[in-house]
Design an enzyme around this catalytic site. Structure first.
Site, PDB file in Angstrom:
ATOM      1  CB  ILE A  19      -2.693   5.816  -4.311  1.00  0.00           C
ATOM      2  CG1 ILE A  19      -3.871   5.634  -3.909  1.00  0.00           C
ATOM      3  CG2 ILE A  19      -2.038   7.047  -3.553  1.00  0.00           C
ATOM      4  CD1 ILE A  19      -4.444   5.359  -2.665  1.00  0.00           C
ATOM      5  CB  SER A 131      -6.476   2.323   5.385  1.00  0.00           C
ATOM      6  OG  SER A 131      -7.877   2.345   5.105  1.00  0.00           O
ATOM      7  CE1 TYR A 155      -5.811  -2.931   2.696  1.00  0.00           C
ATOM      8  CE2 TYR A 155      -7.675  -1.697   3.847  1.00  0.00           C
ATOM      9  CZ  TYR A 155      -6.572  -1.771   2.714  1.00  0.00           C
ATOM     10  OH  TYR A 155      -6.023  -0.604   2.661  1.00  0.00           O
ATOM     11  CE  LYS A 159      -2.784  -1.162   3.914  1.00  0.00           C
ATOM     12  NZ  LYS A 159      -1.737  -0.935   2.993  1.00  0.00           N
TER      13      LYS A 159
END
Ligand code: NAD
Ligand code: WQD
Length: 357
Positions: A19, A131, A155, A159
Site C-alpha cells: 500500500i 484495519s 495482528y 492494531k
C-alpha cells in the site's frame, strides 16, 4: 497543482510495501515531498526503484526499523516533517498467532518508539494504517466507525492496541492530530503494471491467491466455506482498489493540513484529536463473484474447490464510507473489474513479483 507549489514534507514508514508504494506515487502526484523509511522486512528495494522510475524522480529512502530510536531521531533531525503516514507493520494474521511477541513488538512497540520521536521533534500529525479487522464480527452492516471494536488474533489486537494508544495520546495533549484509517480489503495494482502486491510465500489473501492460480503458479483455489448466509454461501468482503486507497491517504493529509492551518486552529482547541475513518467502497462482493469477474477480465479459468471454513473468518464485512466522503471528500472510484484487471496486469507482467527471473 501549480507548478511551483510544493506541499509539506511527509515521512512514510513502510513506504516500500504494497500500500505504501502506491501511496508514494499518489503523494508525489499531489505535490507532497516524501521520505520513505522501511526495514525491507516484507518488501524490496526494487519497489522503491520502480516508484522512482514511475514518478521520474529518485525517492529519498532510508533503510531502517521503526524500533530504532537513534536512526529515527537522525531522520527527524535532518528533515522538517509536517507529519507521518505510518504503514510499517507486520500483517499476516496466521503468523501473528504463532509469533504474538513479534507482532506486538513490531507493531505496538515500534509505533510507540515512532510516537516518542515524533513528540520529541514536535511532529504531531499522523495517519495510521488501521484495519477493518478491529471490528471483528460486526453486529450490523455496513460497518460504521462507531461500531464496537473487538478482534481475536494478535495482528488485529496489535492494531486495536495502537488505536487505544492514539486515543489516549489525543486526550493527553490536544496538539496531536491522529487519523486512523481503517482499510477494508485492499487489492489491485498500479495501472502501469510496474508495482503491485508481492507476497513472499503462498498467499493467505484471496486476490493474490486467485491471480497465482490464473498464472499457473498454484493449481487451484480452495474456497473457505460455501455455507455462510450470504448471496451465494461464500464470504462477502469490501474489496477496495489500492489506487483508491492511496488517494484516501492524500485526502487524509489534505484534511490534516486544512484543519491545522492557523485560521481553523484559532477557532477550535482540538481540531482532530483521534479520528477513525473507514476506507472501503461500501459494497460487498462474494468470493465467487470475485472469481467470476477475475476469470472474465483475464480470460483465464480459475479452478477451485470448496473447503471448510477458515478459523476466524466472518461471513460478511463491508464499510459505511459516509464519513470519508463527508469529512475527506473522498470516495472509491474503481470497480471490481478494475481491481481484477490491474491485478492480472501486474501478475502477468511480473510472474515472480519483484524477483527478476
Ligand atoms: P506490506 O507488508 O506490503 O508493507 C508494510 C511495510 O512495512 C513493508 O515494506 C515492511 O518491510 C515494512 N515494515 C514492517 N515492519 C517494519 C519495521 N519494524 N520498521 C520499518 N519498516 C517495517 O503491507 P501492506 O499491505 O502495504 O500494509 C501496510 C499497512 O496497512 C500495514 O500496517 C498493515 O497492517 C495495514 N493494513 C493492510 C491491509 C492489507 O490487507 N494489505 C489491510 C488493513 C491494514
Ligand atoms: C477474503 C475472503 C476468505 C483465501 C484479511 C485480514 C484482515 C486484513 C485484510 C490486514 C474470505 C476467502 C481467502 C483463500 C478463500 N488485513 N478466501 N480462499 O480475511 O477478509 O482479511 O486481509 O489488516 O486483517 O484478516 O481477507 O483475502 O484473506 O479473505 O476462500 O485462499 O476470501 O475465507 O471469505 P480477510 P482474505
Amino acid at each position: 497543482m501549480s507548478e511551483n507549489f510544493m506541499k509539506n514534507k511527509i515521512l512514510v514508514t513502510g513506504g516500500a510495501g504494497y500500500i505504501g508504494s502506491h501511496t508514494c506515487i499518489a503523494l508525489h502526484e499531489a505535490g507532497y515531498d516524501i521520505v520513505v523509511y522501511d526495514n525491507l522486512s516484507n518488501s524490496s528495494r526494487e519497489a522503491i526503484n520502480r516508484v522512482s522510475t514511475l514518478i521520474g524522480e529518485t525517492i529519498e529512502f532510508v533503510e531502517g526499523d521503526i524500533r530504532d530510536n537513534e536512526l529515527l531521531r537522525e531522520v527527524f533531525a535532518l528533515h522538517e516533517f509536517f507529519g507521518v503516514i505510518h504503514f510499517a507493520g507486520l500483517k499476516a494474521v496466521g503468523e501473528s498467532v504463532v509469533k504474538p511477541l513479534l507482532y506486538y513488538n513490531n507493531n505496538v512497540s515500534g509505533t510507540i518508539t515512532l510516537l516518542e520521536v515524533m513528540s520529541e521533534y514536535n511532529v504531531k500529525n499522523l495517519v495510521f494504517s488501521s484495519s477493518a479487522t478491529v471490528y471483528g464480527d460486526p453486529d450490523t452492516l455496513p460497518i460504521e466507525e462507531s461500531s464496537k471494536r473487538s478482534c481475536a488474533n494478535p495482528y488485529g489486537q496489535s492494531k486495536l492496541a495502537v488505536e487505544y494508544i492514539l486515543e489516549d495520546l489525543a486526550v493527553s495533549d490536544d496538539s496531536w492530530n491522529l487519523i486512523s484509517l481503517r482499510y477494508f480489503n485492499p487489492v489491485g495494482a498500479h495501472a502501469s503494471g510496474q508495482i503491485g502486491e508481492d507476497p513472499n510465500d503462498i498467499p493467505n489473501n484471496l486476490m493474490p491467491y486467485v491471480s497465482q492460480v490464473a498464472i499457473g503458479k498454484l493449481e487451484k483455489l480452495s474456497i473457505f466455506g460455501n455455507d455462510y448466509s450470504t448471496i451465494d454461501g461464500t464470504g462477502v468482503r469490501d474489496f477496495i482498489h489500492v489506487t483508491d486507497l492511496a488517494q484516501g491517504h492524500v485526502a487524509a493529509l489534505d484534511y490534516l493540513e486544512q484543519q491545522t492551518s492557523s485560521e481553523i486552529y484559532s477557532n477550535t482547541a482540538s481540531p482532530i484529536g483521534f479520528l477513525p475513518i473507514n476506507l472501503g467502497t461500501g459494497k460487498g462482493t462474494s468470493v465467487l463473484e470475485l472469481i467470476s469477474t477475475f476469470s472474465d477480465v483475464s480470460g483465464q479459468a480459475i479452478p477451485y474447490q470448496f473447503a471448510s471454513r477458515r478459523a476466524g473468518d466472518i461471513a460478511s464485512c463491508y464499510a459505511s464510507s459516509e464519513k470519508a466522503k463527508n469529512l475527506l471528500g473522498w470516495q472509491a472510484e474503481l470497480s471490481i473489474a478494475d481491481m481484477c484487471k490491474d491485478t492480472w496486469h501486474w501478475q502477468s507482467m511480473n510472474p515472480n513479483g519483484y524477483t527478476m527471473s
